[in-house]
Design a protein around this motif. Structure first.
Motif, PDB file in Angstrom:
ATOM      1  N   PHE A 137       0.530  -1.118  -0.331  1.00  0.00           N
ATOM      2  CA  PHE A 137      -0.270   0.224   0.091  1.00  0.00           C
ATOM      3  C   PHE A 137       1.021   1.692  -0.046  1.00  0.00           C
ATOM      4  CE2 PHE A 137      -3.990  -2.593   1.228  1.00  0.00           C
ATOM      5  CZ  PHE A 137      -4.386  -1.798   0.872  1.00  0.00           C
ATOM      6  N   LEU A 139       4.146   1.457  -0.708  1.00  0.00           N
ATOM      7  CA  LEU A 139       4.731   1.593  -1.878  1.00  0.00           C
ATOM      8  C   LEU A 139       3.529   2.445  -3.440  1.00  0.00           C
ATOM      9  CD1 LEU A 139       6.825  -1.373  -2.106  1.00  0.00           C
ATOM     10  CD2 LEU A 139       7.926   0.587  -1.706  1.00  0.00           C
ATOM     11  N   ALA A 140       2.641   1.173  -3.158  1.00  0.00           N
ATOM     12  CA  ALA A 140       2.104   1.501  -4.241  1.00  0.00           C
ATOM     13  C   ALA A 140       1.407   3.657  -4.411  1.00  0.00           C
ATOM     14  CB  ALA A 140       0.137   1.136  -4.515  1.00  0.00           C
ATOM     15  N   SER A 143       4.974   4.832  -6.031  1.00  0.00           N
ATOM     16  CA  SER A 143       4.508   4.676  -7.188  1.00  0.00           C
ATOM     17  C   SER A 143       3.804   5.737  -7.695  1.00  0.00           C
ATOM     18  CB  SER A 143       4.454   3.765  -8.053  1.00  0.00           C
ATOM     19  OG  SER A 143       3.424   3.256  -7.142  1.00  0.00           O
ATOM     20  N   ARG A 144       2.849   6.354  -7.352  1.00  0.00           N
ATOM     21  CA  ARG A 144       1.775   7.112  -7.775  1.00  0.00           C
ATOM     22  C   ARG A 144       1.703   8.505  -8.084  1.00  0.00           C
ATOM     23  NH1 ARG A 144      -3.676   5.412  -8.144  1.00  0.00           N
ATOM     24  NH2 ARG A 144      -4.224   6.909  -9.549  1.00  0.00           N
ATOM     25  N   ILE A 146       2.929  12.163  -8.249  1.00  0.00           N
ATOM     26  CA  ILE A 146       4.582  12.587  -9.071  1.00  0.00           C
ATOM     27  C   ILE A 146       5.226  13.561  -8.232  1.00  0.00           C
ATOM     28  CG2 ILE A 146       4.271  13.814 -11.249  1.00  0.00           C
ATOM     29  CD1 ILE A 146       1.951  11.977 -11.617  1.00  0.00           C
TER      30      ILE A 146
ATOM     31  N   LYS B  45       9.369  -4.370  -8.825  1.00  0.00           N
ATOM     32  CA  LYS B  45       9.711  -2.664  -7.666  1.00  0.00           C
ATOM     33  C   LYS B  45      11.571  -2.060  -7.644  1.00  0.00           C
ATOM     34  CE  LYS B  45       6.590  -4.416  -4.435  1.00  0.00           C
ATOM     35  NZ  LYS B  45       5.934  -6.028  -3.491  1.00  0.00           N
ATOM     36  N   GLY B  49      11.781   2.050  -9.113  1.00  0.00           N
ATOM     37  CA  GLY B  49      11.605   3.106  -7.867  1.00  0.00           C
ATOM     38  C   GLY B  49      11.820   3.314  -6.755  1.00  0.00           C
ATOM     39  N   LEU B  50      11.233   1.781  -6.246  1.00  0.00           N
ATOM     40  CA  LEU B  50      10.546   1.517  -4.429  1.00  0.00           C
ATOM     41  C   LEU B  50      11.365   1.364  -4.189  1.00  0.00           C
ATOM     42  CD1 LEU B  50       6.748   0.586  -6.555  1.00  0.00           C
ATOM     43  CD2 LEU B  50       7.824   3.102  -5.588  1.00  0.00           C
ATOM     44  N   LEU B  51      12.384   0.475  -4.676  1.00  0.00           N
ATOM     45  CA  LEU B  51      12.948  -0.559  -3.609  1.00  0.00           C
ATOM     46  C   LEU B  51      14.687  -0.250  -4.225  1.00  0.00           C
ATOM     47  CD1 LEU B  51      11.541  -4.241  -3.191  1.00  0.00           C
ATOM     48  CD2 LEU B  51      11.393  -2.255  -1.583  1.00  0.00           C
ATOM     49  N   ARG B  80       8.033   9.483 -12.303  1.00  0.00           N
ATOM     50  CA  ARG B  80       6.774   8.632 -12.255  1.00  0.00           C
ATOM     51  C   ARG B  80       5.879   9.142 -12.554  1.00  0.00           C
ATOM     52  NH1 ARG B  80       8.275   5.557  -9.157  1.00  0.00           N
ATOM     53  NH2 ARG B  80       9.567   6.293  -7.319  1.00  0.00           N
ATOM     54  N   ARG B  81       6.032  10.124 -14.046  1.00  0.00           N
ATOM     55  CA  ARG B  81       5.366  10.313 -14.893  1.00  0.00           C
ATOM     56  C   ARG B  81       5.418   9.207 -16.187  1.00  0.00           C
ATOM     57  NH1 ARG B  81       3.150  15.440 -18.245  1.00  0.00           N
ATOM     58  NH2 ARG B  81       2.403  14.500 -19.377  1.00  0.00           N
ATOM     59  N   LEU B  85       3.726   1.367 -12.162  1.00  0.00           N
ATOM     60  CA  LEU B  85       3.752  -0.117 -11.930  1.00  0.00           C
ATOM     61  C   LEU B  85       2.575  -0.239 -11.386  1.00  0.00           C
ATOM     62  CD1 LEU B  85       5.625  -3.065 -11.014  1.00  0.00           C
ATOM     63  CD2 LEU B  85       5.320  -1.432  -8.530  1.00  0.00           C
ATOM     64  N   PHE B  87       0.706  -3.572  -9.166  1.00  0.00           N
ATOM     65  CA  PHE B  87       0.885  -3.920  -8.853  1.00  0.00           C
ATOM     66  C   PHE B  87      -0.200  -5.242  -8.837  1.00  0.00           C
ATOM     67  CE2 PHE B  87       3.405  -2.607  -4.658  1.00  0.00           C
ATOM     68  CZ  PHE B  87       3.705  -0.825  -5.846  1.00  0.00           C
ATOM     69  N   ASN B  89      -1.161  -7.132  -6.263  1.00  0.00           N
ATOM     70  CA  ASN B  89      -2.728  -7.218  -5.901  1.00  0.00           C
ATOM     71  C   ASN B  89      -3.413  -5.912  -5.915  1.00  0.00           C
ATOM     72  OD1 ASN B  89      -4.789  -6.236  -4.091  1.00  0.00           O
ATOM     73  ND2 ASN B  89      -3.682  -6.370  -2.036  1.00  0.00           N
ATOM     74  N   ASP B  91      -6.085  -3.948  -4.930  1.00  0.00           N
ATOM     75  CA  ASP B  91      -6.322  -3.028  -4.206  1.00  0.00           C
ATOM     76  C   ASP B  91      -5.855  -2.088  -3.325  1.00  0.00           C
ATOM     77  OD1 ASP B  91      -8.821  -4.045  -3.263  1.00  0.00           O
ATOM     78  OD2 ASP B  91      -8.824  -6.163  -2.476  1.00  0.00           O
ATOM     79  N   VAL B  92      -4.405  -2.916  -3.575  1.00  0.00           N
ATOM     80  CA  VAL B  92      -3.132  -1.863  -2.976  1.00  0.00           C
ATOM     81  C   VAL B  92      -2.937   0.310  -3.951  1.00  0.00           C
ATOM     82  CG1 VAL B  92      -2.092  -3.556  -1.776  1.00  0.00           C
ATOM     83  CG2 VAL B  92      -1.218  -2.114  -4.616  1.00  0.00           C
ATOM     84  N   MET B  93      -3.543  -0.446  -4.719  1.00  0.00           N
ATOM     85  CA  MET B  93      -2.931   0.967  -5.659  1.00  0.00           C
ATOM     86  C   MET B  93      -4.816   1.957  -5.312  1.00  0.00           C
ATOM     87  SD  MET B  93      -1.365  -0.579  -8.879  1.00  0.00           S
ATOM     88  CE  MET B  93      -1.384   1.210  -9.664  1.00  0.00           C
ATOM     89  N   GLY B 106      -3.887  11.161 -11.206  1.00  0.00           N
ATOM     90  CA  GLY B 106      -2.692  11.439 -11.770  1.00  0.00           C
ATOM     91  C   GLY B 106      -2.225  12.479 -12.717  1.00  0.00           C
ATOM     92  N   ALA B 151      -5.253   3.891 -14.367  1.00  0.00           N
ATOM     93  CA  ALA B 151      -5.108   5.197 -13.174  1.00  0.00           C
ATOM     94  C   ALA B 151      -3.980   5.427 -14.105  1.00  0.00           C
ATOM     95  CB  ALA B 151      -5.197   4.708 -12.104  1.00  0.00           C
ATOM     96  N   LEU B 155      -1.861   9.074 -17.416  1.00  0.00           N
ATOM     97  CA  LEU B 155       0.118   9.795 -17.637  1.00  0.00           C
ATOM     98  C   LEU B 155      -0.096   9.769 -18.583  1.00  0.00           C
ATOM     99  CD1 LEU B 155       0.430   9.652 -13.461  1.00  0.00           C
ATOM    100  CD2 LEU B 155       0.187  11.616 -15.043  1.00  0.00           C
TER     101      LEU B 155
END
Lengths: 187, 257
Positions: A137, A139-140, A143-144, A146, B45, B49-51, B80-81, B85, B87, B89, B91-93, B106, B151, B155
């Motif tokens: 959650f 990380l998402a 990532s979304r 900007i 990930k 650029g998240l990890l 980011r634009r 990614l 995911f 699942n 739901d997490v987005m 966005g 979503a 972008l």
């Protein structure tokens, strides 16, 4: 000492300490308890204090603000003694719990009971799975966004994550209960 | 577009990726294969650029990327634009009050004047326009997946990283997704462990082994027809087949959920 016996002794000590903390009503004694717990934590003291504060902040703030408002409305005074006692007690109990979890192997401590061990395995597996999703959650959202996420987006994402976790935890608990039933647990 | 050099990553004392290196050119469509737990999601990930990697580097459009470099500023906005990614699942987005707000999230951050038009266009493109006023969490798994995809697409990214996008889809929607992705004019890297889909999702395959190393980088068809490699990647299995009174056992790589 045998590691299992040692873990059980620590469990007993933790239970006694929590009962003592709930019985104490003098802020000075509670403060002494907090300092003792931090001393016991050693190098981890700051990490454990931070965790305990974060874990209790919302609950303590809401309860304190509500009670202070109520007393002020009735007597136009502030209940300093009560505020100190309750908040120190909550902090001490949280510190003892985080210290216990950090130091003691729960599986060894509860090894004397097959049922408690099963329950611990179930709870741990659920917690690990939910923790992974909670990280997703975060990380998402990252990532979304900007630009760094604004307060509104953070609140919405946090609320959605909490609602999802509650739903998932309930559904998982229901499924676990069904699985236990199917394996004769409740016979 | 992407250059990955000697990438290593791990969780606590468990490695998740070891010495992974590859290149991706703009416009390529790749599929990332591997058994469960071999590091596919972690790799996506890191690419997003998240990890942060433990060692090695990831370059996007010539610039090295890492969570620290992407904290703020123009580099973050551009990355980011351009990189989305999806995911595993969905739901997490999804955290906005309506599907419309979710898709417009966005473009609104960028202050784009056509945020409304983009939201409606991509909602229609993925087939969720009738849900625009509904909260996303009330939708089915497949519909949530479509909203999350819309979503990202709002972008107009250059690179899409999709983590098991067909995992929650029924067969009809899976067919739609394969066609939809094939027509998208973006660079695509899609993970899956459904071999039947692999050839449809990318002409080039990257395969992670159970030892968390990249064990194959080449044509998808060639990999899928190489039983030795499929077995080595734990993407093929053997079990007894019964044909009336006849029973035999051999390796094969048919579909499994």
């Amino acid at each position: 000492m045998n590691p299992a016996h040692r873990a059980r002794a620590q469990l007993l000590a933790y239970a006694v300490a929590v009962m003592l903390a709930s019985a104490l009503s003098t802020p000075a004694w509670l403060l002494a308890g907090v300092l003792a717990a931090l001393l016991l934590a050693g190098r981890q003291a700051l990490v454990i204090l931070r965790r305990a504060l974060l874990a209790t902040l919302a609950f303590s703030a809401v309860v304190s603000a509500t009670y202070v408002g109520h007393v002020w409305w009735l007597t136009a005074t502030l209940p300093w003694d009560w505020l100190l006692t309750v908040n120190l007690r909550v902090l001490l109990m949280a510190l003892l719990t985080f210290l216990f979890i950090a130091r003691v192997n729960l599986f060894l401590a509860l090894g004397f009971s097959r049922r408690l061990s099963f329950l611990l395995v179930l709870a741990t597996s659920q917690a690990l799975a939910l923790r992974r999703t909670l990280a997703d959650f975060r990380l998402a959202l990252h990532s979304r966004t900007i630009r760094p996420a604004g307060l509104r987006a953070r609140y919405r994402a946090a609320a959605r994550a909490m609602a999802w976790l509650l739903d998932r935890a309930l559904a998982n608990a229901h499924e676990s209960a069904q699985a236990l039933q199917a394996r004769g647990w409740f016979e | 577009m992407i250059r990955v050099d000697a990438l290593c990553h791990g969780y606590a004392d468990q490695p998740s990726l070891i010495d992974v290196s590859f290149r991706v050119e703009a416009g390529e469509k790749l599929v990332l294969l591997g058994a469960n737990g071999c590091g596919k999601s972690t790799l996506l990930k890191i690419l997003a650029g998240l990890l942060a990697p433990r060692a090695g580097s990831v370059h996007y459009a010539g610039a090295e990327i890492s969570p620290a470099l992407l904290k703020r500023g123009e580099a973050r906005r551009r990355f980011r634009r351009e990189v989305g990614l999806l995911f595993q699942n969905p739901d997490v987005m999804l955290f906005n009050p309506t599907v419309y707000d979710e898709i417009a999230f966005g473009p609104r951050q960028l202050g784009l004047a056509d945020a409304d038009a983009r939201a409606r266009h991509w909602a229609a493109a993925v087939g969720v326009e009738r849900y625009l006023s509904r909260p996303p969490f009330t939708l089915s798994g497949g519909e949530k997946q479509k909203v999350a995809l819309a979503a990202l697409l709002a972008l107009e990214p250059k690179l899409l990283l999709l983590d098991e996008p067909a995992a929650a889809l029924d067969p009809r929607t899976t067919g739609w997704l394969v066609d939809f992705l094939a027509d998208l004019p973006v660079t695509l890297l899609t993970t899956t462990h459904q071999l039947a889909l692999a050839g449809e999702l990318g002409a080039r395959a990257l395969v992670l082994g159970e030892d968390h190393r990249l064990i194959y980088d080449g044509a998808t068809d060639a990999f899928l027809s190489d039983m030795e490699r499929l077995v080595a990647a734990n993407l093929a299995h053997a079990h007894r087949h019964r044909h009336g009174a006849l029973e035999h056992r051999h390796w094969h790589a048919h579909e499994w959920p």
